[in-house]
Motif scaffolding. Structure first.
Motif, PDB file in Angstrom:
ATOM      1  N   THR A   9       0.842  -1.191   0.000  1.00 23.01           N
ATOM      2  CA  THR A   9       0.000   0.000   0.000  1.00 23.01           C
ATOM      3  C   THR A   9       0.882   1.248   0.000  1.00 23.01           C
ATOM      4  O   THR A   9       2.023   1.218   0.448  1.00 23.01           O
ATOM      5  CB  THR A   9      -0.922   0.019   1.236  1.00 23.01           C
ATOM      6  OG1 THR A   9      -0.126  -0.044   2.424  1.00 23.01           O
ATOM      7  CG2 THR A   9      -1.885  -1.151   1.194  1.00 23.01           C
ATOM      8  N   ALA A  10       0.361   2.338  -0.516  1.00 26.73           N
ATOM      9  CA  ALA A  10       1.126   3.580  -0.638  1.00 26.73           C
ATOM     10  C   ALA A  10       0.335   4.726  -0.019  1.00 26.73           C
ATOM     11  O   ALA A  10      -0.900   4.729  -0.027  1.00 26.73           O
ATOM     12  CB  ALA A  10       1.428   3.883  -2.108  1.00 26.73           C
ATOM     13  N   THR A  11       1.072   5.673   0.533  1.00 30.93           N
ATOM     14  CA  THR A  11       0.474   6.894   1.070  1.00 30.93           C
ATOM     15  C   THR A  11       0.790   8.034   0.110  1.00 30.93           C
ATOM     16  O   THR A  11       1.936   8.468  -0.001  1.00 30.93           O
ATOM     17  CB  THR A  11       1.025   7.211   2.473  1.00 30.93           C
ATOM     18  OG1 THR A  11       0.768   6.094   3.335  1.00 30.93           O
ATOM     19  CG2 THR A  11       0.350   8.443   3.038  1.00 30.93           C
ATOM     20  N   ILE A  12      -0.203   8.481  -0.619  1.00 29.07           N
ATOM     21  CA  ILE A  12      -0.015   9.463  -1.681  1.00 29.07           C
ATOM     22  C   ILE A  12      -0.611  10.804  -1.257  1.00 29.07           C
ATOM     23  O   ILE A  12      -1.755  10.865  -0.797  1.00 29.07           O
ATOM     24  CB  ILE A  12      -0.675   8.993  -2.994  1.00 29.07           C
ATOM     25  CG1 ILE A  12      -0.170   7.600  -3.375  1.00 29.07           C
ATOM     26  CG2 ILE A  12      -0.404   9.991  -4.109  1.00 29.07           C
ATOM     27  CD1 ILE A  12       1.308   7.522  -3.674  1.00 29.07           C
ATOM     28  N   ALA A  13       0.185  11.847  -1.412  1.00 29.40           N
ATOM     29  CA  ALA A  13      -0.297  13.199  -1.116  1.00 29.40           C
ATOM     30  C   ALA A  13      -0.921  13.789  -2.380  1.00 29.40           C
ATOM     31  O   ALA A  13      -0.219  14.131  -3.333  1.00 29.40           O
ATOM     32  CB  ALA A  13       0.850  14.080  -0.627  1.00 29.40           C
ATOM     33  N   VAL A  14      -2.220  13.864  -2.397  1.00 29.36           N
ATOM     34  CA  VAL A  14      -2.969  14.392  -3.541  1.00 29.36           C
ATOM     35  C   VAL A  14      -3.770  15.598  -3.090  1.00 29.36           C
ATOM     36  O   VAL A  14      -4.412  15.562  -2.033  1.00 29.36           O
ATOM     37  CB  VAL A  14      -3.902  13.320  -4.143  1.00 29.36           C
ATOM     38  CG1 VAL A  14      -4.701  13.882  -5.311  1.00 29.36           C
ATOM     39  CG2 VAL A  14      -3.103  12.111  -4.592  1.00 29.36           C
ATOM     40  N   LYS A  15      -3.742  16.659  -3.877  1.00 24.87           N
ATOM     41  CA  LYS A  15      -4.519  17.849  -3.540  1.00 24.87           C
ATOM     42  C   LYS A  15      -6.009  17.491  -3.487  1.00 24.87           C
ATOM     43  O   LYS A  15      -6.527  16.855  -4.416  1.00 24.87           O
ATOM     44  CB  LYS A  15      -4.291  18.945  -4.583  1.00 24.87           C
ATOM     45  CG  LYS A  15      -4.960  20.271  -4.239  1.00 24.87           C
ATOM     46  CD  LYS A  15      -4.866  21.259  -5.390  1.00 24.87           C
ATOM     47  CE  LYS A  15      -3.458  21.674  -5.699  1.00 24.87           C
ATOM     48  NZ  LYS A  15      -3.420  22.766  -6.723  1.00 24.87           N
ATOM     49  N   PRO A  16      -6.714  17.869  -2.419  1.00 27.86           N
ATOM     50  CA  PRO A  16      -8.142  17.540  -2.311  1.00 27.86           C
ATOM     51  C   PRO A  16      -8.937  18.094  -3.486  1.00 27.86           C
ATOM     52  O   PRO A  16      -8.584  19.119  -4.081  1.00 27.86           O
ATOM     53  CB  PRO A  16      -8.561  18.203  -0.992  1.00 27.86           C
ATOM     54  CG  PRO A  16      -7.297  18.374  -0.221  1.00 27.86           C
ATOM     55  CD  PRO A  16      -6.223  18.604  -1.236  1.00 27.86           C
ATOM     56  N   LEU A  17     -10.013  17.401  -3.812  1.00 29.34           N
ATOM     57  CA  LEU A  17     -10.827  17.801  -4.959  1.00 29.34           C
ATOM     58  C   LEU A  17     -11.359  19.222  -4.797  1.00 29.34           C
ATOM     59  O   LEU A  17     -11.395  19.980  -5.767  1.00 29.34           O
ATOM     60  CB  LEU A  17     -11.971  16.800  -5.147  1.00 29.34           C
ATOM     61  CG  LEU A  17     -12.775  16.910  -6.441  1.00 29.34           C
ATOM     62  CD1 LEU A  17     -13.313  15.552  -6.854  1.00 29.34           C
ATOM     63  CD2 LEU A  17     -13.929  17.892  -6.321  1.00 29.34           C
ATOM     64  N   ALA A  18     -11.793  19.580  -3.596  1.00 28.27           N
ATOM     65  CA  ALA A  18     -12.336  20.931  -3.386  1.00 28.27           C
ATOM     66  C   ALA A  18     -11.284  21.994  -3.694  1.00 28.27           C
ATOM     67  O   ALA A  18     -11.596  23.031  -4.295  1.00 28.27           O
ATOM     68  CB  ALA A  18     -12.830  21.073  -1.945  1.00 28.27           C
ATOM     69  N   GLN A  19     -10.029  21.730  -3.315  1.00 30.18           N
ATOM     70  CA  GLN A  19      -8.967  22.688  -3.595  1.00 30.18           C
ATOM     71  C   GLN A  19      -8.645  22.731  -5.087  1.00 30.18           C
ATOM     72  O   GLN A  19      -8.412  23.807  -5.653  1.00 30.18           O
ATOM     73  CB  GLN A  19      -7.709  22.315  -2.804  1.00 30.18           C
ATOM     74  CG  GLN A  19      -6.560  23.301  -2.941  1.00 30.18           C
ATOM     75  CD  GLN A  19      -6.915  24.676  -2.402  1.00 30.18           C
ATOM     76  OE1 GLN A  19      -7.498  24.779  -1.325  1.00 30.18           O
ATOM     77  NE2 GLN A  19      -6.589  25.726  -3.152  1.00 30.18           N
ATOM     78  N   ARG A  20      -8.641  21.574  -5.753  1.00 28.98           N
ATOM     79  CA  ARG A  20      -8.416  21.543  -7.208  1.00 28.98           C
ATOM     80  C   ARG A  20      -9.493  22.334  -7.935  1.00 28.98           C
ATOM     81  O   ARG A  20      -9.223  23.034  -8.912  1.00 28.98           O
ATOM     82  CB  ARG A  20      -8.386  20.096  -7.717  1.00 28.98           C
ATOM     83  CG  ARG A  20      -7.273  19.248  -7.169  1.00 28.98           C
ATOM     84  CD  ARG A  20      -6.998  18.045  -8.069  1.00 28.98           C
ATOM     85  NE  ARG A  20      -8.180  17.247  -8.338  1.00 28.98           N
ATOM     86  CZ  ARG A  20      -8.547  16.188  -7.632  1.00 28.98           C
ATOM     87  NH1 ARG A  20      -7.848  15.824  -6.571  1.00 28.98           N
ATOM     88  NH2 ARG A  20      -9.613  15.489  -7.954  1.00 28.98           N
ATOM     89  N   LEU A  21     -10.731  22.214  -7.468  1.00 26.59           N
ATOM     90  CA  LEU A  21     -11.844  22.914  -8.095  1.00 26.59           C
ATOM     91  C   LEU A  21     -11.706  24.421  -7.931  1.00 26.59           C
ATOM     92  O   LEU A  21     -11.920  25.187  -8.881  1.00 26.59           O
ATOM     93  CB  LEU A  21     -13.157  22.410  -7.493  1.00 26.59           C
ATOM     94  CG  LEU A  21     -14.455  22.848  -8.164  1.00 26.59           C
ATOM     95  CD1 LEU A  21     -14.508  22.385  -9.604  1.00 26.59           C
ATOM     96  CD2 LEU A  21     -15.657  22.304  -7.385  1.00 26.59           C
TER      97      LEU A  21
END
Length: 404
Positions: free
Chosen positions: A246-258
Motif C-alpha cells: 500500500t502507498a500513502t499518496i499526497a494528492v490535492k483535495p478535490l475541493a482545492q483543485r476545483l
C-alpha cells in the motif's frame, strides 16, 4: 467505497498486451491496466480452489490503472491532451539538466477564448500559441517554435516536474512442439516488455494506482494475489513477477483543485477580456458560474442514447443531462483477451486516455464537491470494473498556463 493506493514493484519484465502488429511480434503498453490486476486476482482465486468466489470478490472492488513512477509513494499522471511543448526544444524547464523550453497546458486559455467568442467578443488573431522562450539560455533570440502535444506521464517532486519514460526490452523466443518437446522450425517470436528499471538511470520502476473497495480487508488479499501470480502476460515464462504494498499518496483535495481551476480560469479570462475590449467588444471581465474538467486517466467506453459509440461525455446532474461546453478527445481501440473465457473480449471504439471535457454549472464550486467526488469513485462509461473510464476531476496540470 474506500480509496486505497497500491504500489507494484516489478521484479521481472512486464508485458501488458496491446494491438498485435503481426503474429510473431508481441507489443506491450506502457502502464498496467486495471483489468490486468483484476485478472491476476481472479487467476489466484482459481488456483486456490475458490473459483466460485471470483464474481462476488471482484464485484466488491473497482480497479484503477497503474502508472509508472520513480517512487513507491509518488503517483504519476498521464498528460492531458491539452498539454503541449516546443517542437524544437521539448521537455520540462525544471527537470535537472534539461534544455527544454517547458511544457504548458492550453485548456484554460482555450476555454476562456471559446466562451468569450460565444459572448460576442472578436479578437484580431485566431487562437494560436507559439514558443516564446529564448532559443538558447545565452541568446536573446526568441524561438517561435510550433507547440505539439505531449504524450506520456509526469511526476512532481519538490516543485520540479519530470517525465517518466519506462524502458522497453526485447526478447526473442522460440515456440516448442508439445508432441516432440523440441523447438519448432521457423517459429520464432519476439516479446516487447517493460524493464524493471528506468532508462539510463538505474532507478527502480514502480506502478502506482488506485483501488476502490467496499471491504478494506480485500486489499491484503489482492496484494497477496498479484505477488504470487504476477501481472500481465507470459507469467510462466519469466515475466510479470511483482511485489505489492500500500502507498500513502499526497494528492490535492478535490475541493482545492476545483477552486484553483476556477481561479486560474478567471485570470486567463480577464486577460483575454481586456484584449477583446480593446478591439471594441464589451464583454464580461470574469466568468459566470462554476467550471470544472473531467479528465480521462484511462480509455473509456462511451455510448450515446442509442447505444452507439461516441466521443462526447454527457453527465447526469440533478436529473438532467450536462453537456460539455468544450472538449478535446481522441478515439481509441478497446479490446483485450479474457483468460477466464479463453476468448478475446468484445472490441469497441472508445475514447483515449488524456481526453478532457469542460463543463459549466450555475452556483458555487463548493456545491459540486460531493457530486464530483462520487463521479471520481464511480468512473464514466461502460466496463468501469475493468479499469475503463477512470477519471480525475480538474487535472492539476491544467493550472500550468505558463511553461514549466
Amino acid at each position: 467505497m474506500t480509496l486505497t493506493y497500491l504500489s507494484l514493484k516489478p521484479e521481472q519484465p512486464i508485458r501488458t498486451g496491446g494491438i498485435k502488429i503481426g503474429g510473431g511480434y508481441l507489443d506491450t503498453q506502457d502502464y498496467l491496466p486495471g483489468s490486468v490486476v483484476r485478472g491476476a486476482l481472479a487467476e489466484w482465486l482459481k488456483l486456490q480452489g475458490l473459483e466460485s468466489q471470483i464474481r462476488d470478490t471482484v464485484s466488491r472492488l473497482r480497479f484503477g490503472n497503474f502508472f509508472p513512477s520513480t517512487d513507491a509513494q509518488l503517483w504519476s499522471l498521464p498528460f492531458p491532451t491539452t498539454a503541449v511543448e516546443c517542437k524544437l526544444h521539448g521537455g520540462f524547464k525544471t527537470s535537472p539538466g534539461s534544455e527544454g523550453h517547458g511544457i504548458r497546458d492550453t485548456l484554460l486559455a482555450a476555454v476562456a477564448y471559446s466562451e468569450l467568442i460565444k459572448s460576442g467578443a472578436r479578437f484580431p488573431v485566431p487562437f494560436l500559441l507559439r514558443c516564446l522562450e529564448a532559443k538558447h539560455r545565452d541568446q536573446p533570440e526568441i524561438c517561435y517554435g510550433r507547440l505539439e502535444r505531449v504524450a506520456g506521464y509526469y511526476i512532481r517532486r519538490d516543485g520540479r516536474y519530470s517525465q517518466i519514460r519506462p524502458e522497453e526490452v526485447l526478447q526473442t523466443k522460440v515456440a516448442l512442439s508439445r508432441h516432440r518437446r523440441a523447438a519448432r522450425e521457423a517459429m520464432l517470436y519476439r516479446v516487447v516488455a517493460l524493464a524493471p528499471g528506468l532508462r539510463g538511470e538505474g532507478t527502480p520502476l514502480y506502478f502506482v494506482g488506485r483501488i476502490w473497495t467496499q471491504e478494506p480487508s480485500l486489499i491484503d488479499r489482492l496484494c497477496q494475489a498479484v505477488s504470487e501470480v504476477g501481472v500481465g502476460g507470459l507469467t510462466t515464462r519469466g515475466f510479470g513477477r511483482v511485489t505489492c504494498s500500500t502507498a500513502t499518496i499526497a494528492v490535492k483535495p478535490l475541493a482545492q483543485r476545483l477552486r484553483d481551476f476556477n481561479a486560474k480560469l478567471a485570470s486567463a479570462w480577464q486577460e483575454l477580456a481586456e484584449l477583446a475590449n480593446q478591439c471594441g467588444a464589451a464583454v464580461s471581465s470574469s466568468p459566470h458560474g462554476s467550471y470544472f474538467s473531467v479528465d480521462l486517466l484511462s480509455p473509456a467506453h462511451l455510448t450515446d442514447g442509442d447505444g452507439l459509440p461516441t466521443l462526447r461525455l454527457v453527465l447526469s446532474y440533478q436529473g438532467r443531462d450536462l453537456e460539455p461546453i468544450w472538449w478535446s478527445a481522441q478515439s481509441a481501440y478497446l479490446g483485450g483477451f479474457s483468460t477466464a473465457w479463453g476468448l478475446p473480449k468484445p472490441s469497441a471504439l472508445g475514447v483515449a486516455a488524456g481526453s478532457t471535457y469542460v463543463y459549466r454549472v450555475d452556483g458555487n464550486p463548493e456545491d459540486l464537491v460531493s457530486w464530483l467526488e462520487n463521479l471520481e469513485h464511480q468512473g464514466v462509461g461502460l466496463r468501469t470494473d475493468e479499469g475503463l473510464g477512470e477519471v480525475l476531476i480538474c487535472h492539476p496540470f491544467h493550472e500550468e498556463v505558463e511553461p514549466v
